[in-house]
Design an enzyme around this catalytic site. Sequence first.
Site, PDB file in Angstrom:
ATOM      1  N   ASP A  24      -1.947   5.908  -6.117  1.00 21.13           N
ATOM      2  CA  ASP A  24      -2.233   5.055  -5.198  1.00 21.13           C
ATOM      3  C   ASP A  24      -2.363   3.722  -5.936  1.00 21.13           C
ATOM      4  O   ASP A  24      -2.985   3.360  -6.783  1.00 21.13           O
ATOM      5  CB  ASP A  24      -3.515   5.395  -4.395  1.00 21.13           C
ATOM      6  CG  ASP A  24      -4.004   4.403  -3.489  1.00 21.13           C
ATOM      7  OD1 ASP A  24      -3.174   4.202  -2.512  1.00 21.13           O
ATOM      8  OD2 ASP A  24      -5.050   3.949  -3.422  1.00 21.13           O
ATOM      9  N   ASP A  31       0.834  -1.067  -0.027  1.00 21.84           N
ATOM     10  CA  ASP A  31       0.047  -0.120   0.043  1.00 21.84           C
ATOM     11  C   ASP A  31       0.811   1.342  -0.089  1.00 21.84           C
ATOM     12  O   ASP A  31       1.604   1.484   0.920  1.00 21.84           O
ATOM     13  CB  ASP A  31      -0.972  -0.013   1.202  1.00 21.84           C
ATOM     14  CG  ASP A  31      -2.024   1.048   1.078  1.00 21.84           C
ATOM     15  OD1 ASP A  31      -2.020   1.876   0.374  1.00 21.84           O
ATOM     16  OD2 ASP A  31      -2.887   1.034   2.005  1.00 21.84           O
TER      17      ASP A  31
END
Length: 673
Positions: free
Chosen positions: A311, A113
């Site tokens: 992201d 992440d």
Amino acid sequence: MKTPFVALVLFLVSSLAQGLYPKCATQDHGSNLQVFHVYSPCSPFKPSKQLSWEEDVLQTLAKDQARVQYLSSLVAKKSVVPIASGRQIVQSPTYIVRVNIGTPPQTMLMAMDTSSDAAWVPCTGCIGCSSTAFDSAKSTTFKTLGCQAAQCKQVPNPTCGGSACSFNMTYGGSTIAGNLSQDNITLATDPIPNYTFGCLQKTTGNSVPPQGLLGLGRGPLSLLSQSQNFYQSTFSYCLPSFKSLNFSGSLRLGPTGQPLRIKYTPLLKNPRKPSLYYVNLVAIRVGRKIVDIPPNALAFNPSTGAGTIIDSGTVFTRLVQPAYVAVRDEFRRRVRVANVTSLGGFDTCYSVPIVAPTITLMFSGMNVSLPQDNLLIHSTAGGITCLAMASAPALNVIANMQQQNHRVLFDVPNSRVGFARSNHCNWVGITCNSAGSATDLSLAEYGSRLRVTLCDLDFLSFHNLTRLHLPNNSLYGPSPSHIRYLSKLIFLNLSFNNLSGNIPFEICLLTRLQLFSLESNKINGPMPPNIGNMTSVSGIYFSDNYLSGPIPASVGNFRNWIWLDLYGNYLSGSIPNEIGLLESLFVLHLLGNNLTGAIPISIANLTNLAVLWPHSSNVHQYYCFAIITQWPQWSVTGEFMPQRSTHSSQGDQQQFVQSDAIEFEKLQKLNQS
């Protein structure tokens, strides 16, 4: 020129670069880790029940919306509000990597992440965690950090009720609590001693990655900060497509081996959330037009958290409302299809084939052009196509679907991020034209290593393909109707696989096709009545399947046919008289069927015919190597002929060649008497 093979992607288009099939037992090497989608065959997290395409899209959209809301809350410093009351939404990141923790090592599949800093794993005894947990008692190098440790001041909400440094925090819509710990970890073959991570003791909610999280942000407890001596705060990844679950991507750590030819844009820093990867998105171009977007919709604002981030965990790119509407409206205008529908959060969907314009994201210092495979999602049957973008409330998020087929390089010491387009023309099995479009996809004899269903393949991404050669693999499932989008296809070989179901009538729309082979599959049902539309075909190979019903009269349209092989099926009825129109036919093989009646006298017109196996499954084949100039009207059946079972092997055919030639002569004399 064909180049070294890496994967089947653009077939599946976005993940070819990483490997033909995920080798789950293959160990990572050097500083490169395989990246798997959470629903990959190598992942234990794939759903127990296969979802329909629509269910999968709606669930992904719900997860995406939850993640975007979570990211917005990080920069706005606001609490997360549930978006769908009563629904169980798992907001876990999309990609996982293997991390070995402890001595001896225990392997955990941790979510990567880029918008998180810390690492944490569920530990034995954790309440609310998954069944797979790290057993700290079995590691001789594990230790719990006390309140006096400097790292204790870097975790959110630390408490020191006992000797251990405890913490609690939110992740998505969940809360987690644990103890700050240290142990040795190994990434690929790189050992990193005394790595600080959270050992989870309790979780609530459905957003927690089952085997832990590996934060790739820029905070003090992130991988980049703790491995500074190893990787110099530099990493890149190439993500596998969510449409291509049988393929893996890669996470490359450190400056070594990173692409040299790459364009960069500066990284920006938001003091509200300094670990997020902010970039300066200045404009968006649809086709050749830069769309009119209010400047404040894209502007970076540190005080409010507005702007654009990159992201890895969000699937579909989100743009704030004014930016999205401008892009969407210009996209619709250029597609020029009046009937626009919606699906969940996607409001630009079409039920007919479309030609989509390229969308270019224009950053400071670089442009990233997104072709169709980075812009569109297609239903399994090809009936619905949607623009894979949506609106967001406050934050622009460049998501992983739009990053696929790129190597994305994060160079934190130089405060920049780069995109390099992955060149599928350098992959084995792919041949491209001068414009860089794939024209030939040849992946033969990979056996069980290439086990995919054709329904998962994105044929729209191969609109210039002329040759599709996939024999001797483990393709399974029905032949998809959306293969019709390969309108330039000339050569189609899907022989010796495990394909099933009917031959879709849409395949007969491939009017340029010259050779079509489905030999040795499990195809059933009738031959398409419109098969005669494929007037360019010169060879049909449908032998060793389960086709039934009559041979369509439309076969007479195939004036260019040289070879017709229908051996070893369950075709019934009589041979159509129209078969005599195939003036170029050289080989006619109808052995091993349930055909009855007389062989039509029109076969005498086939003056080029050299090989004939015309009869039913209950008699031998007739074999002739001479040019045939005159044919008597034979009966398809004959009591004097010995029987042979259906679906004879190739060896059986070769064994009976000589005896069949003799039987052919007997039958010829009998019909002349």
